[in-house]
Scaffold this active site. Structure first.
Site, PDB file in Angstrom:
ATOM      1  N   ARG A 183       0.850  -1.196   0.000  1.00 57.40           N
ATOM      2  CA  ARG A 183       0.000   0.000   0.000  1.00 57.40           C
ATOM      3  C   ARG A 183       0.878   1.237   0.000  1.00 57.40           C
ATOM      4  NH1 ARG A 183      -3.538  -2.489  -1.597  1.00 57.40           N
ATOM      5  NH2 ARG A 183      -5.587  -2.913  -0.711  1.00 57.40           N
ATOM      6  N   HIS A 229      -1.494   0.693  -9.732  1.00 59.69           N
ATOM      7  CA  HIS A 229      -2.159  -0.208  -8.786  1.00 59.69           C
ATOM      8  C   HIS A 229      -2.777  -1.392  -9.555  1.00 59.69           C
ATOM      9  CE1 HIS A 229      -4.110  -0.493  -4.575  1.00 59.69           C
ATOM     10  NE2 HIS A 229      -4.087  -1.697  -5.146  1.00 59.69           N
TER      11      HIS A 229
HETATM   12  P1  NDP Z   1      -1.642 -11.396   4.537  1.00 59.36           P
HETATM   13  O1  NDP Z   1      -2.558 -10.882   5.572  1.00 59.36           O
HETATM   14  O2  NDP Z   1      -1.742 -12.806   4.119  1.00 59.36           O
HETATM   15  O3  NDP Z   1      -0.123 -11.149   4.995  1.00 59.36           O
HETATM   16  C1  NDP Z   1       0.322  -9.985   5.587  1.00 59.36           C
HETATM   17  C2  NDP Z   1       1.779 -10.168   5.981  1.00 59.36           C
HETATM   18  O4  NDP Z   1       2.268  -8.927   6.499  1.00 59.36           O
HETATM   19  C3  NDP Z   1       1.954 -11.212   7.095  1.00 59.36           C
HETATM   20  O5  NDP Z   1       3.131 -11.940   6.889  1.00 59.36           O
HETATM   21  C4  NDP Z   1       2.106 -10.344   8.348  1.00 59.36           C
HETATM   22  O6  NDP Z   1       2.880 -10.918   9.383  1.00 59.36           O
HETATM   23  C5  NDP Z   1       2.860  -9.167   7.775  1.00 59.36           C
HETATM   24  N1  NDP Z   1       2.695  -8.000   8.637  1.00 59.36           N
HETATM   25  C6  NDP Z   1       1.592  -7.301   8.917  1.00 59.36           C
HETATM   26  N2  NDP Z   1       1.846  -6.303   9.787  1.00 59.36           N
HETATM   27  C7  NDP Z   1       3.163  -6.380  10.060  1.00 59.36           C
HETATM   28  C8  NDP Z   1       4.041  -5.648  10.879  1.00 59.36           C
HETATM   29  N3  NDP Z   1       3.601  -4.603  11.613  1.00 59.36           N
HETATM   30  N4  NDP Z   1       5.330  -6.022  10.923  1.00 59.36           N
HETATM   31  C9  NDP Z   1       5.779  -7.076  10.204  1.00 59.36           C
HETATM   32  N5  NDP Z   1       5.008  -7.824   9.407  1.00 59.36           N
HETATM   33  C10 NDP Z   1       3.707  -7.474   9.331  1.00 59.36           C
HETATM   34  O7  NDP Z   1      -1.798 -10.420   3.279  1.00 59.36           O
HETATM   35  P2  NDP Z   1      -1.569 -10.737   1.725  1.00 59.36           P
HETATM   36  O8  NDP Z   1      -0.246 -11.351   1.555  1.00 59.36           O
HETATM   37  O9  NDP Z   1      -2.734 -11.450   1.171  1.00 59.36           O
HETATM   38  O10 NDP Z   1      -1.614  -9.246   1.128  1.00 59.36           O
HETATM   39  C11 NDP Z   1      -0.701  -8.273   1.554  1.00 59.36           C
HETATM   40  C12 NDP Z   1      -1.116  -6.908   1.061  1.00 59.36           C
HETATM   41  O11 NDP Z   1      -0.888  -6.781  -0.342  1.00 59.36           O
HETATM   42  C13 NDP Z   1      -2.604  -6.567   1.191  1.00 59.36           C
HETATM   43  O12 NDP Z   1      -2.943  -6.204   2.500  1.00 59.36           O
HETATM   44  C14 NDP Z   1      -2.740  -5.424   0.215  1.00 59.36           C
HETATM   45  O13 NDP Z   1      -2.481  -4.188   0.864  1.00 59.36           O
HETATM   46  C15 NDP Z   1      -1.664  -5.685  -0.830  1.00 59.36           C
HETATM   47  N6  NDP Z   1      -2.223  -6.052  -2.139  1.00 59.36           N
HETATM   48  C16 NDP Z   1      -1.920  -5.239  -3.196  1.00 59.36           C
HETATM   49  C17 NDP Z   1      -2.360  -5.555  -4.450  1.00 59.36           C
HETATM   50  C18 NDP Z   1      -1.979  -4.733  -5.619  1.00 59.36           C
HETATM   51  O14 NDP Z   1      -2.491  -4.963  -6.717  1.00 59.36           O
HETATM   52  N7  NDP Z   1      -1.073  -3.792  -5.470  1.00 59.36           N
HETATM   53  C19 NDP Z   1      -3.205  -6.733  -4.696  1.00 59.36           C
HETATM   54  C20 NDP Z   1      -3.457  -7.513  -3.517  1.00 59.36           C
HETATM   55  C21 NDP Z   1      -2.973  -7.163  -2.284  1.00 59.36           C
HETATM   56  P3  NDP Z   1       2.395 -12.264  10.141  1.00 59.36           P
HETATM   57  O15 NDP Z   1       2.590 -13.349   9.101  1.00 59.36           O
HETATM   58  O16 NDP Z   1       3.308 -12.388  11.273  1.00 59.36           O
HETATM   59  O17 NDP Z   1       0.961 -12.070  10.496  1.00 59.36           O
HETATM   60  C1  OXD Z   2      -6.032  -5.678  -3.077  1.00 61.35           C
HETATM   61  C2  OXD Z   2      -5.631  -4.704  -4.106  1.00 61.35           C
HETATM   62  O1  OXD Z   2      -5.908  -5.385  -1.888  1.00 61.35           O
HETATM   63  O2  OXD Z   2      -5.942  -4.926  -5.303  1.00 61.35           O
HETATM   64  O3  OXD Z   2      -6.485  -6.783  -3.460  1.00 61.35           O
HETATM   65  O4  OXD Z   2      -4.984  -3.710  -3.775  1.00 61.35           O
END
Ligand code: NDP
Ligand code: OXD
Length: 317
Positions: free
Chosen positions: A232, A280
């Protein structure tokens, strides 16, 4: 008499024709209401699938039981006023995961193979071969080892990169060295290509700032660190990022997300030759896959089984 299945409200700011076509036959026997039609009575709907919904939505639909995010990220929902205390289910699906890994691998390979420099040379009609490090000599560090980060890690490994991963809680992944929250410094000092796949939460807002970027490895095979973000925009400090790119603390970047989207035409990011920008679009939700996922979760819910991929509101993802 059996009661009719609860209605579903759709409020997705995606391409309208794609939504209409994907909705054909997607929810047999269930009423589907479009929130964009302000004359619709949403007061008896049970479910909502939303991507950046209108602010009046929860006033119009006060009896919802489950909220489905149209994407993997849920910051767009958690920031809404009057968010009801009902389960929020995020979108997790193979198509979304695969698309993201393709984008991450593409960006890492683009910087490994000097695509920004070759694009500049092409513009100047310049035929000059540049140095070619090998993937095995380059370390990619992924911040965020969730569904998307883990799949990207495996695929980067297949391309021959060294891969490290960092997450809030320690993970065990085959052939990938992992680090927990407090081990950030060690993780950064060994990283050449930093990939951001973090959700936007109070803890991650602005995390990619000048001091973090300055801790990346400076003497690696690429001649300087690269930052790649598809998590993000709110998690990057953009003034710091611009300064780091302009002064050479960062050698380059690939950015799919920004604090303000669309990225304004006057943004300095557009004119930096060492930055690759996508709108995005790293991993757009496929509407058919999204509706399949919503249908299967509603079916679990109505059969009394636990919902999957429910957001933990305390951690914010
Ligand atoms: P998940 O919820 O599966 O994973 C999130 C990861 O981030 C976990 O490993 C978590 O740690 C880690 N995390 C969260 N907070 C912290 C922190 N404070 N410190 C360290 N690690 C942290 O999410 P996804 O993998 O499914 O998606 C990730 C993000 O990708 C989404 O939230 C979205 O914002 C973005 N996204 C963007 C897209 C785009 O087109 N640009 C498309 C889809 C998603 P832990 O494993 O320990 O919980
Ligand atoms: C998502 C994105 O969060 O597209 O899936 O950003």
């Amino acid at each position: 008499m059996p009661s009719s299945p609860g209605a579903l409200v759709v409020d997705l700011k995606f391409d309208r024709r794609e939504i209409e076509s994907a909705l054909q036959g997607a929810f047999p026997g269930r009423q589907v209401l479009q929130a964009s039609d302000k004359s619709q009575d949403l007061s008896r709907a049970d479910y909502l699938v939303a991507w950046k919904p209108d602010p009046d939505l929860f006033d119009r639909a006060p009896n919802l039981k489950v909220l489905f995010s149209g994407g993997a990220g849920v910051d767009h929902l958690l920031a809404m006023p009057d968010l009801p205390e009902i389960p929020i289910v995020r979108f997790v699906d193979e198509s979304l995961t695969t698309r993201m890994s393709e984008w991450v691998v593409l960006q890492c390979l683009s910087h490994l193979r000097q695509v920004p420099a070759y694009l500049a040379q092409q513009r100047d009609h310049l035929w000059r071969e540049l140095s070619q490090p090998e993937a095995k000599d380059v370390t990619v560090g992924i911040m965020g080892l969730g569904v998307l980060g883990r799949d990207s890690a495996v695929k980067l490994k297949m391309m021959g990169f060294n891969v490290l991963g960092w997450s809030r809680t320690k993970k065990e992944l085959e052939e990938i060295e992992t680090f927990a929250g407090h081990e950030l410094g060690t993780f950064l000092s060994r990283t050449d290509l930093l990939v951001g796949l973090l959700p936007l939460t109070p803890d991650t807002r602005g995390i990619f700032d000048r001091s973090l970027l300055a801790r990346l490895r400076r003497d690696g095979a690429l001649g300087g660190p690269i930052f790649i973000n598809a998590g993000r925009g709110g998690s990057q400090n953009e003034a710091d990022l611009l300064a780091s790119l302009e002064e050479g603390t960062l050698r380059g970047a690939s950015l799919d997300v920004f604090g303000t989207e669309p990225l304004p035409p006057e943004s300095r990011f557009w004119s930096l030759e060492n930055v690759l920008i996508t709108p995005h679009a790293a991993s757009a939700s496929d509407a058919r896959a999204l509706f399949r996922h919503v249908r299967s979760q509603i079916s679990r819910f109505e059969q009394g089984q636990p919902l999957e991929h429910v957001v933990d509101r305390t951690s914010g993802y």
